[in-house]
Motif scaffolding. Structure first.
Motif, PDB file in Angstrom:
ATOM      1  N   ASP A 113       0.815  -1.218   0.000  1.00  0.00           N
ATOM      2  CA  ASP A 113       0.000   0.000   0.000  1.00  0.00           C
ATOM      3  C   ASP A 113       0.845   1.263   0.000  1.00  0.00           C
ATOM      4  OD1 ASP A 113      -2.324  -1.456  -0.017  1.00  0.00           O
ATOM      5  OD2 ASP A 113      -2.539  -1.455   2.163  1.00  0.00           O
ATOM      6  N   GLY A 114       2.160   1.085  -0.050  1.00  0.00           N
ATOM      7  CA  GLY A 114       3.051   2.248  -0.127  1.00  0.00           C
ATOM      8  C   GLY A 114       3.513   2.803   1.205  1.00  0.00           C
ATOM      9  N   CYS A 115       3.347   2.066   2.283  1.00  0.00           N
ATOM     10  CA  CYS A 115       3.784   2.550   3.599  1.00  0.00           C
ATOM     11  C   CYS A 115       5.279   2.300   3.792  1.00  0.00           C
ATOM     12  CB  CYS A 115       3.014   1.850   4.722  1.00  0.00           C
ATOM     13  SG  CYS A 115       1.258   2.263   4.776  1.00  0.00           S
ATOM     14  N   GLY A 116       5.951   3.264   4.355  1.00  0.00           N
ATOM     15  CA  GLY A 116       7.341   3.108   4.710  1.00  0.00           C
ATOM     16  C   GLY A 116       7.487   2.559   6.108  1.00  0.00           C
ATOM     17  N   PRO A 117       8.729   2.340   6.564  1.00  0.00           N
ATOM     18  CA  PRO A 117       8.942   1.768   7.900  1.00  0.00           C
ATOM     19  C   PRO A 117       8.290   2.566   9.024  1.00  0.00           C
ATOM     20  CG  PRO A 117      10.973   1.747   6.630  1.00  0.00           C
ATOM     21  CD  PRO A 117       9.998   2.535   5.833  1.00  0.00           C
ATOM     22  N   LEU A 118       8.340   3.903   8.937  1.00  0.00           N
ATOM     23  CA  LEU A 118       7.779   4.716  10.012  1.00  0.00           C
ATOM     24  C   LEU A 118       6.263   4.557  10.085  1.00  0.00           C
ATOM     25  CD1 LEU A 118       8.688   6.633  12.217  1.00  0.00           C
ATOM     26  CD2 LEU A 118       8.285   8.544  10.664  1.00  0.00           C
TER      27      LEU A 118
END
Length: 281
Positions: free
Chosen positions: A180-185
């Motif tokens: 879904d395009g989420c980064g680690p943060l």
């Protein structure tokens, strides 16, 4: 016969367990009952009668004299220092635990080993350098002088608990978030942090209990009643009421009540959270 023998053995074991539980209950509760009962006695009655005798009349003068003093200042300082410290511990340890549990970076295992090793560093060996550091940066005899050491010494065990907890969270959730395009943060704040609520509650309660009772740093890094915490209240009242045993035990009772209430409410979470990572699946 075999079934009857097994049943009798099980009943005997259960009976022994109940007896041991009652013995442990007596060992843990009788001292506290003694403190409460004695705190309601007058000074004369505490010296003249049996130490286990119930008070002839409830004497609240000890509590009145204590509450009219600086007790609420000590209480306010403890709430502030412990509250801020626990908040920082929860946020910092959860972020570090996520990194150790889910992110691949150079020397990750080595750094985690150092964090675990830090749990065995004795506090007393750091008193002098911490005292000099606090003096040099101008924080001596302030509430902020305690927050730094409290957070630093609480992080290793907190990171260890949360790392083992986060390792049990399914990776499929992380992979779906990546798609879904989420980064680690974002993955941390939207997935791992909410799902780690039981572990976070364990860390918060465990550290709140430990810091509420912390004495040595509070004694070394503060010097005036306006900045001291509740464990120092007992120390200071000892000099004021050195010969008044009921007054001293009234201080102990008032200091212990918030801690007992918090731990009674959250002890199940503490036990479950400490077991996190011991079972797979």
């Amino acid at each position: 016969m075999a079934a009857s023998t097994i049943r009798e053995t099980a009943l005997a074991k259960r009976g022994v367990s109940y007896v041991l539980a009652l013995v442990w209950l007596a060992v843990t509760t009788l001292p506290f009952l003694f403190v409460i009962v004695t705190s309601f006695k007058s000074q004369e009655e505490s010296f003249s009668g049996s130490v286990w005798a119930l008070p002839q009349r409830i004497d609240l003068s000890q509590y009145a004299s204590i509450l009219q003093g600086p007790f609420f200042t000590y209480l306010r300082n403890s709430l502030w220092v412990v509250g801020v410290s626990v908040l920082l511990i929860v946020v910092l340890s959860s972020m570090a635990a996520y990194a150790f549990a889910r992110l691949d970076f150079p020397f990750g295992k080595t750094l985690f080993g150092l964090v675990v090793a830090a749990m065995v560093v004795p506090i007393h060996a750091t008193l002098v350098p911490i005292y000099l550091l606090i003096r040099n940066i101008g924080l001596y005899d302030t509430a902020f002088a305690l927050i730094g050491p409290y957070v630093a010494f609480s992080l290793p065990i907190s990171i260890f608990i949360l790392t083992e907890f986060m390792r049990q969270i399914p990776r499929e959730l992380e992979e779906a978030a990546c798609l879904d395009g989420c980064g680690p943060l974002k993955i941390f704040w939207r997935i791992y942090f909410p799902l780690s609520t039981p572990g976070l509650a364990t860390v918060a309660i465990y550290n709140a209990v430990a810091l509420w009772n912390e004495f040595i740093f509070a004694y070394v890094l503060t010097s005036t009643p306006g900045h001291r915490t509740l464990p120092l209240a007992i120390w200071d009242f000892q000099g004021q009421y050195s010969s008044n045993v009921p007054a001293m035990l009234a201080v102990v009772t008032l200091t212990s009540l918030p801690l007992i209430a918090v731990y009674a409410f959250g002890q199940e979470r503490v036990i479950k959270g400490m077991m996190a990572g011991s079972l797979k699946g």
